[in-house]
Design a protein around this motif. Structure first.
Motif, PDB file in Angstrom:
ATOM      1  N   GLY A 243      36.062  45.637  33.666  1.00 61.01           N
ATOM      2  CA  GLY A 243      35.833  44.198  33.764  1.00 61.01           C
ATOM      3  C   GLY A 243      34.852  43.699  32.718  1.00 61.01           C
ATOM      4  N   TYR A 244      34.524  42.412  32.790  1.00 57.22           N
ATOM      5  CA  TYR A 244      33.683  41.775  31.780  1.00 57.22           C
ATOM      6  C   TYR A 244      32.273  42.376  31.752  1.00 57.22           C
TER       7      TYR A 244
ATOM      8  N   GLY B  83      47.204  38.191  33.331  1.00 57.52           N
ATOM      9  CA  GLY B  83      47.631  39.357  34.109  1.00 57.52           C
ATOM     10  C   GLY B  83      46.903  40.630  33.737  1.00 57.52           C
ATOM     11  N   LYS B  84      45.885  40.519  32.874  1.00 54.01           N
ATOM     12  CA  LYS B  84      45.086  41.701  32.535  1.00 54.01           C
ATOM     13  C   LYS B  84      43.725  41.623  33.243  1.00 54.01           C
ATOM     14  N   ILE B  85      43.212  42.755  33.634  1.00 48.89           N
ATOM     15  CA  ILE B  85      41.950  42.941  34.374  1.00 48.89           C
ATOM     16  C   ILE B  85      42.076  42.412  35.803  1.00 48.89           C
ATOM     17  N   PHE B  86      42.455  41.116  35.948  1.00 51.19           N
ATOM     18  CA  PHE B  86      42.660  40.549  37.288  1.00 51.19           C
ATOM     19  C   PHE B  86      43.685  39.436  37.199  1.00 51.19           C
ATOM     20  N   ASP B  87      44.260  39.089  38.348  1.00 52.08           N
ATOM     21  CA  ASP B  87      45.118  37.906  38.420  1.00 52.08           C
ATOM     22  C   ASP B  87      44.279  36.750  38.911  1.00 52.08           C
ATOM     23  N   LEU B  88      44.515  35.585  38.362  1.00 50.99           N
ATOM     24  CA  LEU B  88      43.762  34.410  38.819  1.00 50.99           C
ATOM     25  C   LEU B  88      44.404  33.833  40.075  1.00 50.99           C
TER      26      LEU B  88
ATOM     27  N   GLY C  95      34.957  44.008  25.089  1.00 45.59           N
ATOM     28  CA  GLY C  95      35.437  44.591  26.339  1.00 45.59           C
ATOM     29  C   GLY C  95      36.151  43.607  27.254  1.00 45.59           C
ATOM     30  N   SER C  96      36.382  42.373  26.776  1.00 48.15           N
ATOM     31  CA  SER C  96      37.061  41.406  27.650  1.00 48.15           C
ATOM     32  C   SER C  96      38.578  41.516  27.530  1.00 48.15           C
TER      33      SER C  96
ATOM     34  N   LEU D 227      25.359  39.889  30.102  1.00 48.60           N
ATOM     35  CA  LEU D 227      25.157  38.438  30.166  1.00 48.60           C
ATOM     36  C   LEU D 227      23.792  38.105  30.760  1.00 48.60           C
ATOM     37  N   PHE D 228      23.345  38.912  31.724  1.00 44.92           N
ATOM     38  CA  PHE D 228      22.045  38.648  32.346  1.00 44.92           C
ATOM     39  C   PHE D 228      20.884  39.108  31.463  1.00 44.92           C
ATOM     40  N   VAL D 229      21.109  40.181  30.681  1.00 42.25           N
ATOM     41  CA  VAL D 229      20.043  40.658  29.800  1.00 42.25           C
ATOM     42  C   VAL D 229      19.821  39.606  28.705  1.00 42.25           C
ATOM     43  N   GLY D 230      18.608  39.110  28.609  1.00 40.17           N
ATOM     44  CA  GLY D 230      18.299  38.092  27.603  1.00 40.17           C
ATOM     45  C   GLY D 230      18.601  36.671  28.042  1.00 40.17           C
ATOM     46  N   SER D 231      18.967  36.471  29.301  1.00 39.30           N
ATOM     47  CA  SER D 231      19.278  35.107  29.753  1.00 39.30           C
ATOM     48  C   SER D 231      18.012  34.380  30.213  1.00 39.30           C
TER      49      SER D 231
END
Lengths: 473, 473
Positions: free
Chosen positions: A197-198, B468-473, B206-207, A203-207
């Motif tokens: 996953g993402y 359809g990649k990683i997750f479905d919305l 990685g997205s 995203l939290f590091v440096g926010s």
């Protein structure tokens, strides 16, 4: 956005969550949380929160944030208070969440080379605990003796070893984060790779505490390098000193653990301050280079090669410091720059720009030009190995304070515009915070800023988490 | 979510943007973009896009995405097609954006130790170009000879050197990304530090191509390590082999560039396949350890110490490979596992789990238990130094295909649940893609998944980017 007031009812709710003895409304406690170490704060400036609360668990943090979110109260996370960009200032009052009770090192896991810690631990304590098992946390900043690890994560702190070891983010394997809406997220773990996953953790590091409150941190540890050696190389000018850096790294194949740059003014001031009798005549710039390793022979070899490469690169003199005592002596020069400058020039603003390494001489030239134009001194030093410089502008003693305050803003605009033109950014390790917000609003590309705001709004719909930092919504 | 159809009008628009000769609707071109290297794809499975387009600039990509967004057409980015999780499959048809014309290395910047490249460059070509200047890109994956660097960024690729050098993200200094709505973002630069706002760059790494299309990449380079030496250490069992890893790193202070784990089955199969006469009797597990460096003496020292530490850690035999020829021989064993397994067991599923290093023996025990329960072979190998394992389940030749397909799903559930219980995640370097989506939907904490979806919706309101990649919305 209208915020609610911190009422008696809210204070009672906080006391119910964290215990009455961990909720303070006294002048003394609020005052203690009203400043950080940002140099541009006037001596009389205070940002007083209405209440300070010290939770002891993620669950309590979650309940505090749910309360704050319900009543729309601004929340400012606070660690060691050593920040240099106003990140911990309660700009709009409200609640300060102190990490003073989230102060345990939970585990040093030797087998997985990781530490699990709460955010309120002083960074050097992590290193002390790791060292007992032959390990080290190498992502620490220069303020390692006083900053909190939670603040390091919030700011994605850098430091003097980043050229070899990188910054905080490289070492953050896992985080527990409480969102402004109260959800507790567990991200990552004792895992060296993770593409499931993402990249939420990053995203939290440096926010800067604007997206959530970190309650647990898993950091990667490294083998402790028991040996180090340093040298001080004197150059006629900045261009020569900086040209020696890629010669050492790219062509010499050597990545020192530190490559610090000191301009002539800072060097002379620090030597005077320390009564240090190093030669200063004809010195236009100085590099402090340190190498580390576990093998003494390899290290001796490295420092010798570093010396040769710097000599070939134009250094006029080189002082090798291969004992603890001599190393301390040359590092003292670098570490005491701030204090040495303050003796004669107490009013100043310190900056934190980053440029491609090859552009450091352009910055040095630009600073000289600014000195002439604005009639102020621009002292310059920083981390040459990663292009992160800390130009420090000093108010001349005979300049009126009102004049200085307007000159200061002009100077910062000039510096930041020059930095952006050279492909750089306005903060490398101190953060945007409140100090650099107005510049960031202009210099950050509009699309990037819009995307940051979209993310902020998605996570913090009521804008309660550290509002007024990085950008205004 | 209803998608639009790719009409003649849309194809004309694409031709206007990228030039008619760079837009294909032929069966042949669409078929060439219909698969990747995911092992669970049935031989007859195809995911045919309606049209393939090859833009040559960020501007063209932006116009293509604006067109796609206007007509709600799904877009699938495609690099080398070497992915192992179905990330490049056009699950819902639509447009494939090929990177075949975005294939220039723009600059090797020796002074700043950085490469600026387009996404369609084969990763090994970057290394070849860097090597000419004494530099190296060390973040590359095992598929370095065929994968594209854009795919590496999309998947945050790992590989065999991650224990020392980390994964792709560590090296991404800058990105140019086109958002699904057409905005072109410039993130980072030739900068070693940057805390100016949120970590947007890292969000895209990685997205898996679901948040935008990367058109330019700036990577950090390292000094080229000219010397390497490797050894093969034979152990009686996995627990012994894995226990030797922290002994070498945490206690020995040695971080090898690779620590590869091979179980007895893979080892014997690969030796047979290669006619390699290494001893196999009594061997329960094997570690392949490589060290690199620029100083030959230090390297000799390191490999000797590695050998001693592994011997003290219970290795029954150690083969040192300090010439190019002998190194190639022992690496051939590791590199040919996949192919060797396919000779006798062509139907298989390869996995990509990560666990804390100390939990590798638990996984090994779990796999043995699964072999008994499901009546299939679980071959296991991977990157012991970072806990990233590639268990590969083999269909017994006498098992009916229908039976295998249901067993395969049961096996994956079992493996992934066990991984999660041990504090691990289901993908370390291959990605979730379409292959692991159903498992990820169950095993990823709900709050984390919700946050990812919020981010996805904020960036891609019509869900056109790699849906359809990683997750479905």
């Amino acid at each position: 956005m209208g915020y609610g007031a911190v009422t008696e009812k809210i204070i009672l709710e906080l006391a119910e969550i964290a215990g009455a003895s961990h909720v303070w409304t006294t002048e003394e406690k609020r005052e203690a949380c009203s400043r950080d170490e940002t140099t541009t704060l006037r001596p009389e400036e205070r940002f007083m929160p209405d209440v300070v609360v010290a939770p002891s668990s993620a669950r309590e943090v979650s309940e505090i944030l749910q309360t704050a979110n319900k009543y729309k109260i601004p929340v400012t996370p606070r660690g060691g208070g050593t920040g240099l960009s106003g990140g911990a200032l309660a700009l709009r009052g409200g609640i300060v969440i102190s990490d003073e009770r989230l102060n345990r090192i939970i585990e040093i896991d030797e087998e997985n080379m990781a530490v699990v810690t709460e955010p309120g631990v002083i960074t050097s304590e992590i290193n002390a605990a790791a060292a007992e098992k032959g390990l080290a946390y190498t992502g620490y900043p220069m303020s390692v003796l006083s900053c909190h690890i939670g603040g390091n994560v919030a700011e994605n702190a850098g430091g003097g070893n980043a050229v070899k070891y990188g910054v905080t983010m490289r070492y953050v394997l896992g985080l527990e984060v409480v969102l402004p809406t109260g959800e507790i997220l567990t991200l990552g773990g004792k895992l060296m790779k993770d593409v499931s996953g993402y990249s939420l953790k990053e995203l939290f590091v440096g926010s800067e505490g604007t997206l959530g409150y970190v309650t647990k941190i898993i950091l990667r540890l490294q083998p402790l390098m028991r040996n180090r050696a340093a040298l001080l190389a004197l150059f006629a000018d900045t261009a020569g000193a900086i040209a020696a850096v890629p010669r050492m790294m790219a062509r010499g194949g050597l990545i020192p653990s530190s490559i610090e740059y000191i301009d002539a003014y800072c060097y002379v001031k620090a030597c005077e301050f320390l009564n240090e009798e190093l030669p200063t005549e004809g010195v236009g710039a100085v590099l402090l280079v340190e190498v580390d390793g576990s093998d003494q022979d390899a290290l001796d070899n490295d420092i010798e090669r570093a010396g040769e490469l710097l000599k070939a690169g134009g250094a006029s003199e080189i002082y090798v410091a291969d004992t603890r005592f001599t190393r301390e002596r040359i590092w003292a020069v670098r570490r005491n720059i701030d204090e040495a400058l303050r003796v004669t020039d107490p009013v100043q603003t310190d900056e934190d720009i980053v440029v491609p390494i090859s552009k450091i001489p352009d910055i040095a030239r630009g600073l000289k030009e600014m000195e002439r134009r604005f009639g102020v001194r621009a002292a310059n030093f920083g981390h040459a190995g990663d292009g992160n410089l800390h130009p420090t502008f000093l108010k001349p003693t005979d300049m009126m304070m009102e004049r200085w305050q307007s000159v200061e803003t002009e100077i910062e605009w000039e510096l930041f515009r020059m930095t952006a033109e050279l492909g750089g950014v306005i903060s490398g390790e101190h953060g945007i915070g409140s100090k650099r917000k107005k510049y960031f609003a202009e210099l950050c590309p509009r699309e990037n800023l819009e995307l940051m705001k979209k993310i902020k709004k998605a996570l913090d719909p009521n804008n309660i988490m550290n509002p007024g930092k990085i950008f205004d919504l």
